[in-house]
Structure formats: C-alpha cells, structure tokens
Design a protein around this motif. Structure first.
Motif, PDB file in Angstrom:
ATOM      1  N   THR A   5       0.839  -1.193   0.000  1.00 46.30           N
ATOM      2  CA  THR A   5       0.000   0.000   0.000  1.00 46.30           C
ATOM      3  C   THR A   5       0.873   1.241   0.000  1.00 46.30           C
ATOM      4  O   THR A   5       1.821   1.352   0.785  1.00 46.30           O
ATOM      5  CB  THR A   5      -0.915   0.023   1.234  1.00 46.30           C
ATOM      6  N   LYS A   6       0.552   2.201  -0.867  1.00 45.14           N
ATOM      7  CA  LYS A   6       1.379   3.393  -1.007  1.00 45.14           C
ATOM      8  C   LYS A   6       0.869   4.520  -0.113  1.00 45.14           C
ATOM      9  O   LYS A   6      -0.295   4.531   0.306  1.00 45.14           O
ATOM     10  CB  LYS A   6       1.403   3.822  -2.465  1.00 45.14           C
ATOM     11  N   ILE A   7       1.752   5.464   0.172  1.00 47.81           N
ATOM     12  CA  ILE A   7       1.431   6.571   1.068  1.00 47.81           C
ATOM     13  C   ILE A   7       1.568   7.892   0.330  1.00 47.81           C
ATOM     14  O   ILE A   7       2.593   8.165  -0.299  1.00 47.81           O
ATOM     15  CB  ILE A   7       2.338   6.553   2.306  1.00 47.81           C
ATOM     16  N   VAL A   8       0.499   8.704   0.410  1.00 47.86           N
ATOM     17  CA  VAL A   8       0.482  10.048  -0.170  1.00 47.86           C
ATOM     18  C   VAL A   8       0.565  11.042   0.986  1.00 47.86           C
ATOM     19  O   VAL A   8      -0.178  10.923   1.963  1.00 47.86           O
ATOM     20  CB  VAL A   8      -0.815  10.293  -0.974  1.00 47.86           C
ATOM     21  N   GLN A 269      -9.686  -1.595 -13.228  1.00 41.59           N
ATOM     22  CA  GLN A 269      -8.239  -1.349 -13.345  1.00 41.59           C
ATOM     23  C   GLN A 269      -7.897   0.118 -13.112  1.00 41.59           C
ATOM     24  O   GLN A 269      -7.044   0.696 -13.795  1.00 41.59           O
ATOM     25  CB  GLN A 269      -7.711  -1.812 -14.719  1.00 41.59           C
ATOM     26  N   LYS A 270      -8.525   0.735 -12.137  1.00 40.08           N
ATOM     27  CA  LYS A 270      -8.256   2.125 -11.788  1.00 40.08           C
ATOM     28  C   LYS A 270      -7.617   2.187 -10.398  1.00 40.08           C
ATOM     29  O   LYS A 270      -7.924   1.374  -9.523  1.00 40.08           O
ATOM     30  CB  LYS A 270      -9.545   2.957 -11.776  1.00 40.08           C
ATOM     31  N   VAL A 271      -6.753   3.175 -10.180  1.00 40.12           N
ATOM     32  CA  VAL A 271      -6.112   3.318  -8.873  1.00 40.12           C
ATOM     33  C   VAL A 271      -7.034   4.037  -7.903  1.00 40.12           C
ATOM     34  O   VAL A 271      -7.939   4.778  -8.313  1.00 40.12           O
ATOM     35  CB  VAL A 271      -4.772   4.068  -8.982  1.00 40.12           C
ATOM     36  N   THR A 272      -6.811   3.821  -6.621  1.00 35.49           N
ATOM     37  CA  THR A 272      -7.646   4.451  -5.592  1.00 35.49           C
ATOM     38  C   THR A 272      -6.772   5.044  -4.492  1.00 35.49           C
ATOM     39  O   THR A 272      -5.761   4.458  -4.095  1.00 35.49           O
ATOM     40  CB  THR A 272      -8.617   3.444  -4.950  1.00 35.49           C
ATOM     41  N   ILE A 273      -7.192   6.214  -4.011  1.00 34.91           N
ATOM     42  CA  ILE A 273      -6.565   6.861  -2.865  1.00 34.91           C
ATOM     43  C   ILE A 273      -7.656   7.075  -1.822  1.00 34.91           C
ATOM     44  O   ILE A 273      -8.700   7.637  -2.139  1.00 34.91           O
ATOM     45  CB  ILE A 273      -5.953   8.217  -3.249  1.00 34.91           C
ATOM     46  N   THR A 274      -7.425   6.614  -0.609  1.00 31.55           N
ATOM     47  CA  THR A 274      -8.379   6.843   0.478  1.00 31.55           C
ATOM     48  C   THR A 274      -7.861   7.990   1.336  1.00 31.55           C
ATOM     49  O   THR A 274      -6.712   7.961   1.796  1.00 31.55           O
ATOM     50  CB  THR A 274      -8.567   5.578   1.324  1.00 31.55           C
ATOM     51  N   ALA A 275      -8.715   9.012   1.540  1.00 31.21           N
ATOM     52  CA  ALA A 275      -8.239  10.254   2.141  1.00 31.21           C
ATOM     53  C   ALA A 275      -9.182  10.769   3.223  1.00 31.21           C
ATOM     54  O   ALA A 275     -10.329  10.334   3.313  1.00 31.21           O
ATOM     55  CB  ALA A 275      -8.081  11.321   1.050  1.00 31.21           C
ATOM     56  N   GLY A 303      -8.467  -2.880  -0.165  1.00 29.66           N
ATOM     57  CA  GLY A 303      -7.746  -2.955  -1.424  1.00 29.66           C
ATOM     58  C   GLY A 303      -7.323  -1.626  -1.999  1.00 29.66           C
ATOM     59  O   GLY A 303      -6.935  -1.547  -3.165  1.00 29.66           O
ATOM     60  N   THR A 304      -7.360  -0.553  -1.203  1.00 29.03           N
ATOM     61  CA  THR A 304      -6.951   0.749  -1.721  1.00 29.03           C
ATOM     62  C   THR A 304      -5.502   0.713  -2.171  1.00 29.03           C
ATOM     63  O   THR A 304      -4.672   0.013  -1.591  1.00 29.03           O
ATOM     64  CB  THR A 304      -7.161   1.845  -0.655  1.00 29.03           C
ATOM     65  N   ASP A 305      -5.188   1.474  -3.213  1.00 30.15           N
ATOM     66  CA  ASP A 305      -3.792   1.584  -3.647  1.00 30.15           C
ATOM     67  C   ASP A 305      -2.977   2.414  -2.671  1.00 30.15           C
ATOM     68  O   ASP A 305      -1.800   2.136  -2.435  1.00 30.15           O
ATOM     69  CB  ASP A 305      -3.713   2.243  -5.032  1.00 30.15           C
ATOM     70  N   ALA A 306      -3.599   3.472  -2.127  1.00 29.75           N
ATOM     71  CA  ALA A 306      -2.857   4.404  -1.289  1.00 29.75           C
ATOM     72  C   ALA A 306      -3.747   4.985  -0.204  1.00 29.75           C
ATOM     73  O   ALA A 306      -4.957   5.105  -0.367  1.00 29.75           O
ATOM     74  CB  ALA A 306      -2.274   5.529  -2.141  1.00 29.75           C
ATOM     75  N   ALA A 410       4.630   4.681  -9.019  1.00 33.05           N
ATOM     76  CA  ALA A 410       4.848   4.807  -7.578  1.00 33.05           C
ATOM     77  C   ALA A 410       3.543   4.758  -6.798  1.00 33.05           C
ATOM     78  O   ALA A 410       3.545   4.505  -5.590  1.00 33.05           O
ATOM     79  CB  ALA A 410       5.587   6.107  -7.270  1.00 33.05           C
ATOM     80  N   LEU A 411       2.421   4.997  -7.473  1.00 35.00           N
ATOM     81  CA  LEU A 411       1.116   4.978  -6.817  1.00 35.00           C
ATOM     82  C   LEU A 411       0.433   3.612  -6.903  1.00 35.00           C
ATOM     83  O   LEU A 411      -0.560   3.373  -6.222  1.00 35.00           O
ATOM     84  CB  LEU A 411       0.215   6.050  -7.438  1.00 35.00           C
ATOM     85  N   TYR A 412       0.952   2.683  -7.702  1.00 32.09           N
ATOM     86  CA  TYR A 412       0.302   1.385  -7.896  1.00 32.09           C
ATOM     87  C   TYR A 412       0.584   0.469  -6.709  1.00 32.09           C
ATOM     88  O   TYR A 412       1.737   0.235  -6.339  1.00 32.09           O
ATOM     89  CB  TYR A 412       0.806   0.688  -9.155  1.00 32.09           C
TER      90      TYR A 412
END
Length: 472
Positions: A5-8, A269-275, A303-306, A410-412
């Motif tokens: 899981t990536k971090i923004v 097949q889209k990326v997701t960011i939870t904020a 399953g969030t990407d970030a 880097a976001l995947y």
C-alpha cells in the motif's frame, strides 16, 4: 515482502523544508500532494523540483499529485472574523453582502440562492453547523439554525443530498492545469466532479497544455456517487474524499461507500486513494488513536492503492511520525490480509486484451507455484497496473526506461518501480534485470522468477517466461 500500500503526503508549512521532506520520503512517502488551494504557481513548481531532486538523491520513485482547488462553495468573511450561532437563531446567507455580522454573511458562491429552496438543509464547515432554508428572496437565503456553533470566515457550504450546480472546473483550475502540465505532474486530482463530462473536460485541457498526467476524480458529491461508473471510465483513478462526501451523504454512509468505490475501481483497473482524517489526531499527537489505526487498516484490507495524509503532514507537529505510523499500519494489515484474486477475475467470461491475458495467466501461476518475484518489463506501465490489481503475496518489480512511467507507477499497489537504462536487445535487458535483482538481494540462485514483456519492443506485454535463476 515489500509494503504494497502506497502513502500520499500533502506538503505544507510543516513539510516544505527540504530536510523534513527528505525524512518523509525516507520514512515511506511514495507520492506528494501539492494542494493548489494554497500557494502560487511558482511555489508549486519549486516544491515539485525539490521533491524530484530529493527522490533522485535517494534513488526512490516519488509521484507528484497536483490537487485542484475546485469551486469555492464558501461563505464570505465577518467583520469580527467569527460569530456564534445558536439553535433556533435566524441567519441570512446573502450573495450581495460584503462583510458579515451576527445576522448575515456574504457568499463566495454567488449562485447559492438559485440552488436552494425552502426545506433544503445547508451544512457549513464540516457539517457542524446546520441551517434549514426558510425562504429565498433575490440574493438572500433566509435560514433557521438547526445545530449551532462558532462560524468563522470562509467556511465551506454543502447541501445535504447534493444539488449545488457549481462547475467542477473554475477559471483558476484551468490555469492550474497549465501549471501542473508545465511542472510535469504525474497525477492531477479534480475536485467535485459530478459526471464523466467534468473529467473529459479536464483531460482535454490537460492535453492542450501538453500534459500527460493521470487524472484522479475526487468523489465528494452525492452526484458523483450516482455517476461513479461513468466517472471511473473517464478517469485513471479516484480519491475517496471522505470529508466533503460525509457532509453530503451522512457519516454513517461513508464506510460502505468506501468499500464499494474501491471494489468498483479495482474491477475497472483504476487506482484508488483513500483520504481524510487518516491520522488526524497526529496533527497534535506523536501517536495515532486506535480508531485511526483500525480505519487505515480497513482501507488497506479494502484494497486501496494508497492512503493519504492531509493536515497531518502539511501543518501537523509530527509529519514524519505520521508517515511512520501509516507504514506500520499498512504492513500489519497486509500481513493479516489474504492474497487478493478478485471475483471479476475468477468469474470472467474472457479477456479482451493480450496484455491482460498475460497478466491474468501470471496471477494464476503465482497462486499455484512458488515464485520468488515477478519482473515486469514495461514502457507504459499497463502490465504493471494489471498485476497491481491482483497480485498480493509475490513481490512485483516493474522495470522501465521511462522516467514518466517510473514515477507514475509509484502509486500502484504492490508495484516496486525500478528505472533502468535503455537496452536495445531484449535478452540483454532480461540479463540486466536479473543481475539487478541478484545484486539487490531480491532473489538468489535457485529462485523461480517470472518475467513479462512485449515482443517486439513497444508492444504491450505478450510474453510470459518463468525460469529458475542461475548466478551469472
């Protein structure tokens, strides 16, 4: 297993200093968010340049997310900077008022009188103050206070259930898209889109400005939830923007919506960011609450990407500690979670694309044989994106000679981007990648590794090779 899981992290006064920014990236930040609601074009350009210089120094891929301000659906200012409203008070929202008083306040959003009618409920700030509309007379909206509190300058306005007609892209946003294109942002987040048309317009403006960023739709309006499928089709990803969304749909509805949105985005097949408020208490505390840890862990399990830090990294007292807390939470959640092979894959009638078929064949192989690593040789990052949707327990290293693709990946989720030089001969490139993995200690002689790539070069991934590594 590397963290998947990536971090923004949002940049701001607490994180602009290069020394702090370097610590954030070392701690685990994969993407930085430039908040275009604050600062000048030059400020954002300077920060982007600093981020990239530090990332290059550390040898890490870091994406830049330019977050557009969107429409200013806000009240104006007060003569005294703030007032206190009590339940039962009458209060006027007046588009013609310049400086507010105890009885009325002006509007940055001049169209509000045209968007409401008696019975509508308006939520100010984060929904802490609620007003019921009694009447609309010209520029004035007469209301009764349902829930009171302190109301200060420029607080945001939402309408319960949605219905405000403000366009997603303002004149400022259109100029900011040009700025984002010029600084070569990897992603642009569009605030308050209501439909696919908003995202198509943003992409048209971006292409006209010479940009190639991925577009992230921030889902924060009731209308956006209703139009989620078409917005997903028109975007490269979504942000589950839980703050404004919760004000419009109600707090209790957000957890289920979050899970649904992440599930639908993954299936497309889209990326997701939870904020929003992931580690909010760490603005002032060196440790998160247990509820925040559970919330972040659930987003990972969804399953969030970030996951994204806002005030925690932009203005908080403990920006580095907030990143470290997120890293610990993500790693623990990933250890406890099962490898994700989605129902869409298991129940699919057939695949339409060759690169998708290759990726899904590799997913199948990874669940039935012992693989130490997967090496995806990619130009566009598409095959890495396919793999990021489904691979969970096998490290995926995405090798590319495109700096743009390197940063974007880097976001995947689950993808570890690696930048390599251009090597014309494919077999020589495979040997170079194998040597890189051996040298970094990612694999050892005797390990079984899968490679995907396109033949001829420039084609999407159409080849899958699995073999045992010999020391060279």
């Amino acid at each position: 297993m590397p963290r998947g899981t990536k971090i923004v992290a949002t940049l701001g006064p607490a994180s602009t200093d290069p020394a702090v920014l370097e610590k954030l990236i070392e701690a685990g930040v994969n993407t930085v968010r430039l908040n275009f609601s604050h600062g000048s074009a030059q400020d954002h350009t300077d920060r982007a340049n600093t981020v990239r210089a530090i990332a290059e120094k550390l040898g890490r891929p870091v994406a830049i997310l330019a977050d557009l301000q969107g429409p200013k659906i806000r009240i104006g200012k007060f003569k005294t900077n703030k007032i206190e409203l009590k339940k039962g008070d009458t209060f006027i929202l007046d588009a013609a008022c310049e400086l507010g008083s105890q009885e009325r306040v002006g509007l940055d959003y001049k169209e509000l009188p045209n968007d409401v009618e008696p019975g509508a409920v308006l939520l100010l700030g984060d929904g802490e103050i609620q007003l019921e509309v009694n009447a609309v007379k010209g520029s004035e909206v007469y209301t009764t206070v349902l829930f009171g509190g302190v109301l200060s300058n420029n607080k945001g306005i939402n309408r319960r259930g949605g219905g405000l007609t403000a366009p997603a892209l303002t004149a400022k946003d259109m100029e900011d898209i040009k700025t984002a294109a010029a600084l070569k942002a990897d992603y642009i987040a569009v605030s308050f889109p209501k439909s696919a048309a908003d995202m198509y317009m943003a992409r048209t403006l971006l292409r006209a400005a010479g940009g190639n960023a991925g577009l992230i739709a921030k889902i924060e309006r009731t209308e956006a939830v209703a139009n989620l499928e078409e917005i997903l089709d028109a975007s490269d990803g979504i942000m589950v923007a839980r703050g404004d969304l919760a004000v419009e749909v109600g707090d209790a509805a957000v957890p289920a919506l979050q899970k649904m949105m992440i599930r639908r985005a993954r299936s497309k097949q889209k990326v997701t960011i939870t904020a929003t408020q992931m580690m909010e208490s760490m603005v002032n505390s060196p440790v998160p609450t247990r509820a925040e840890v559970s919330d972040c862990a659930n987003a990972v399990l969804d399953g969030t990407d970030a996951v994204m830090l806002s005030a925690e990294s932009a203005a908080g007292k403990y920006p580095v500690e907030a990143v470290e807390a997120l890293v610990r939470t993500c790693l623990e959640a990933e250890r406890s979670g099962e490898s994700r092979v989605s129902n869409e894959f298991a129940q699919a009638d057939g695949f339409k694309r060759i690169d998708q078929t290759v990726a899904m064949s590799l997913v199948y192989a990874s669940t039935h044989m012992e693989l130490k690593a997967i090496a995806a040789l990619t130009n566009s990052g598409t095959s890495a994106l396919w793999l990021s949707r489904y691979i969970g327990k096998v490290p995926v290293y995405a090798f590319t000679n495109s700096v743009e693709t390197y940063r974007k990946m880097a976001l995947y989720r689950h993808i570890q981007p690696v930048l390599i030089p251009t090597i014309a001969d494919r077999e020589a490139e495979i040997l170079h990648v194998q040597a890189d993995l051996l040298r970094a200690g990612k694999i050892a002689a005797g390990d079984r590794v899968a490679f995907t790539y396109g033949v001829p070069r420039g084609q999407g991934a159409n080849t899958l090779r699995i073999f045992d590594i010999t020391q060279r």
